[in-house]
Design a protein around this motif. Structure first.
Motif, mmCIF file in Angstrom:
data_model
loop_
_atom_site.group_PDB
_atom_site.id
_atom_site.type_symbol
_atom_site.label_atom_id
_atom_site.label_comp_id
_atom_site.label_asym_id
_atom_site.label_seq_id
_atom_site.Cartn_x
_atom_site.Cartn_y
_atom_site.Cartn_z
ATOM 1 N N GLU A 1 0.828 -1.200 0.000
ATOM 2 C CA GLU A 1 0.000 0.000 0.000
ATOM 3 C C GLU A 1 0.871 1.262 0.000
ATOM 4 O OE1 GLU A 1 -3.000 1.856 3.103
ATOM 5 O OE2 GLU A 1 -3.684 -0.097 2.377
ATOM 6 N N LEU A 2 1.953 1.235 0.771
ATOM 7 C CA LEU A 2 2.854 2.384 0.823
ATOM 8 C C LEU A 2 3.496 2.627 -0.541
ATOM 9 C CD1 LEU A 2 4.124 4.526 2.639
ATOM 10 C CD2 LEU A 2 5.956 2.913 3.117
ATOM 11 N N LYS A 3 3.894 1.537 -1.196
ATOM 12 C CA LYS A 3 4.499 1.655 -2.532
ATOM 13 C C LYS A 3 3.497 2.262 -3.516
ATOM 14 C CE LYS A 3 7.219 -0.897 -5.846
ATOM 15 N NZ LYS A 3 8.175 0.145 -6.112
ATOM 16 N N GLU A 4 2.243 1.876 -3.386
ATOM 17 C CA GLU A 4 1.203 2.415 -4.265
ATOM 18 C C GLU A 4 1.041 3.919 -4.059
ATOM 19 O OE1 GLU A 4 -3.391 1.354 -4.931
ATOM 20 O OE2 GLU A 4 -2.072 -0.379 -4.769
ATOM 21 N N GLN A 5 1.107 4.362 -2.801
ATOM 22 C CA GLN A 5 1.006 5.795 -2.508
ATOM 23 C C GLN A 5 2.191 6.550 -3.104
ATOM 24 O OE1 GLN A 5 0.596 5.996 1.751
ATOM 25 N NE2 GLN A 5 -1.591 6.350 1.602
ATOM 26 N N GLU A 6 3.400 5.981 -2.969
ATOM 27 C CA GLU A 6 4.588 6.613 -3.559
ATOM 28 C C GLU A 6 4.431 6.716 -5.073
ATOM 29 O OE1 GLU A 6 8.003 4.358 -2.448
ATOM 30 O OE2 GLU A 6 7.847 4.900 -0.330
ATOM 31 N N ASN A 7 3.906 5.647 -5.664
ATOM 32 C CA ASN A 7 3.672 5.612 -7.105
ATOM 33 C C ASN A 7 2.725 6.724 -7.528
ATOM 34 O OD1 ASN A 7 4.768 4.117 -9.129
ATOM 35 N ND2 ASN A 7 3.339 2.424 -8.969
ATOM 36 N N LEU A 8 1.623 6.875 -6.810
ATOM 37 C CA LEU A 8 0.634 7.899 -7.153
ATOM 38 C C LEU A 8 1.214 9.297 -7.000
ATOM 39 C CD1 LEU A 8 -2.636 6.432 -5.585
ATOM 40 C CD2 LEU A 8 -2.162 6.828 -7.996
ATOM 41 N N GLN A 9 2.008 9.499 -5.952
ATOM 42 C CA GLN A 9 2.618 10.808 -5.754
ATOM 43 C C GLN A 9 3.602 11.109 -6.884
ATOM 44 O OE1 GLN A 9 4.252 11.472 -1.905
ATOM 45 N NE2 GLN A 9 4.900 13.540 -2.392
ATOM 46 N N ALA A 10 4.392 10.111 -7.267
ATOM 47 C CA ALA A 10 5.347 10.291 -8.362
ATOM 48 C C ALA A 10 4.605 10.578 -9.664
ATOM 49 C CB ALA A 10 6.222 9.054 -8.503
ATOM 50 N N LEU A 11 3.505 9.853 -9.904
ATOM 51 C CA LEU A 11 2.729 10.054 -11.136
ATOM 52 C C LEU A 11 2.129 11.453 -11.199
ATOM 53 C CD1 LEU A 11 0.869 6.658 -11.575
ATOM 54 C CD2 LEU A 11 2.474 7.682 -13.162
ATOM 55 N N SER A 12 1.743 11.991 -10.045
ATOM 56 C CA SER A 12 1.108 13.310 -10.031
ATOM 57 C C SER A 12 2.091 14.408 -10.453
ATOM 58 C CB SER A 12 0.529 13.619 -8.652
ATOM 59 O OG SER A 12 1.570 13.849 -7.720
ATOM 60 N N GLN A 13 3.395 14.143 -10.355
ATOM 61 C CA GLN A 13 4.420 15.117 -10.737
ATOM 62 C C GLN A 13 4.697 15.106 -12.244
ATOM 63 O OE1 GLN A 13 6.427 16.761 -8.065
ATOM 64 N NE2 GLN A 13 4.724 16.023 -6.841
ATOM 65 N N LEU A 14 4.230 14.069 -12.927
ATOM 66 C CA LEU A 14 4.609 13.865 -14.329
ATOM 67 C C LEU A 14 3.523 14.314 -15.298
ATOM 68 C CD1 LEU A 14 6.121 10.303 -13.913
ATOM 69 C CD2 LEU A 14 7.363 12.457 -14.048
ATOM 70 N N ARG A 15 3.952 14.776 -16.459
ATOM 71 C CA ARG A 15 3.057 15.169 -17.546
ATOM 72 C C ARG A 15 3.680 14.690 -18.857
ATOM 73 N NH1 ARG A 15 0.461 15.897 -13.859
ATOM 74 N NH2 ARG A 15 -0.286 17.758 -12.844
ATOM 75 N N VAL A 16 2.849 14.384 -19.836
ATOM 76 C CA VAL A 16 3.356 14.036 -21.168
ATOM 77 C C VAL A 16 4.088 15.257 -21.721
ATOM 78 C CG1 VAL A 16 2.678 13.447 -23.530
ATOM 79 C CG2 VAL A 16 1.572 12.320 -21.600
ATOM 80 N N GLY A 17 5.273 15.025 -22.273
ATOM 81 C CA GLY A 17 6.090 16.111 -22.809
ATOM 82 C C GLY A 17 7.114 16.643 -21.826
ATOM 83 N N LEU A 18 7.056 16.198 -20.569
ATOM 84 C CA LEU A 18 7.988 16.658 -19.544
ATOM 85 C C LEU A 18 9.356 16.016 -19.757
ATOM 86 C CD1 LEU A 18 8.159 18.251 -16.811
ATOM 87 C CD2 LEU A 18 7.724 16.074 -15.698
ATOM 88 N N LYS A 19 10.419 16.805 -19.650
ATOM 89 C CA LYS A 19 11.772 16.254 -19.748
ATOM 90 C C LYS A 19 12.151 15.687 -18.382
ATOM 91 C CE LYS A 19 13.481 18.988 -23.525
ATOM 92 N NZ LYS A 19 14.574 19.759 -24.082
ATOM 93 N N VAL A 20 12.682 14.460 -18.401
ATOM 94 C CA VAL A 20 13.027 13.776 -17.162
ATOM 95 C C VAL A 20 14.409 13.138 -17.266
ATOM 96 C CG1 VAL A 20 10.642 13.266 -16.482
ATOM 97 C CG2 VAL A 20 11.866 11.657 -17.942
ATOM 98 N N THR A 21 14.947 12.752 -16.120
ATOM 99 C CA THR A 21 16.186 11.991 -16.065
ATOM 100 C C THR A 21 15.977 10.794 -15.149
ATOM 101 O OG1 THR A 21 18.557 12.080 -15.638
ATOM 102 C CG2 THR A 21 17.153 13.382 -14.186
ATOM 103 N N PHE A 22 16.738 9.733 -15.398
ATOM 104 C CA PHE A 22 16.662 8.520 -14.589
ATOM 105 C C PHE A 22 17.933 7.715 -14.806
ATOM 106 C CE2 PHE A 22 14.778 7.827 -18.675
ATOM 107 C CZ PHE A 22 15.209 6.571 -19.076
ATOM 108 N N GLU A 23 18.172 6.751 -13.926
ATOM 109 C CA GLU A 23 19.382 5.928 -14.021
ATOM 110 C C GLU A 23 19.104 4.664 -14.836
ATOM 111 O OE1 GLU A 23 22.563 6.386 -12.922
ATOM 112 O OE2 GLU A 23 21.947 8.408 -12.343
ATOM 113 N N THR A 24 20.028 4.326 -15.727
ATOM 114 C CA THR A 24 19.974 3.063 -16.460
ATOM 115 C C THR A 24 21.229 2.270 -16.106
ATOM 116 O OG1 THR A 24 21.207 3.852 -18.377
ATOM 117 C CG2 THR A 24 18.815 4.199 -18.420
ATOM 118 N N ARG A 25 21.348 1.069 -16.638
ATOM 119 C CA ARG A 25 22.566 0.274 -16.406
ATOM 120 C C ARG A 25 23.795 0.982 -16.952
ATOM 121 N NH1 ARG A 25 19.002 -3.806 -18.417
ATOM 122 N NH2 ARG A 25 18.163 -4.981 -16.697
ATOM 123 N N GLU A 26 23.606 1.758 -18.008
ATOM 124 C CA GLU A 26 24.726 2.460 -18.639
ATOM 125 C C GLU A 26 25.019 3.805 -17.979
ATOM 126 O OE1 GLU A 26 21.956 1.584 -20.925
ATOM 127 O OE2 GLU A 26 22.854 -0.411 -20.968
#
Length: 66
Positions: A1-26
């Motif tokens: 349930e806590l993970k789901e809340q974190e997910n929803l909060q993270a999703l609320s920050q995002l919009r289509v067209g938004l530039k983002v960064t994240f970590e990959t294996r490379e």
């Protein structure tokens, strides 16, 4: 349930067209959000060559990055 809340909060920050960064294996990757699903976000790489399916809590909007 806590993970789901974190997910929803993270999703609320995002919009289509938004530039983002994240970590990959490379290392860090930059891209643009193209689609937002309930549990994942599709990000098109900045150079347009790759698509990533990323968990929303792993994404950071670029305006937050210093």
């Amino acid at each position: 349930e806590l993970k789901e809340q974190e997910n929803l909060q993270a999703l609320s920050q995002l919009r289509v067209g938004l530039k983002v960064t994240f970590e990959t294996r490379e290392g860090p990757a930059f891209g643009i959000v193209t689609k937002i699903n309930r549990k994942s976000v599709i990000v098109l790489a900045e150079d347009g060559t790759k698509q990533y399916k990323v968990s929303p809590e792993l994404l950071k909007p670029l305006h937050e990055v210093k």
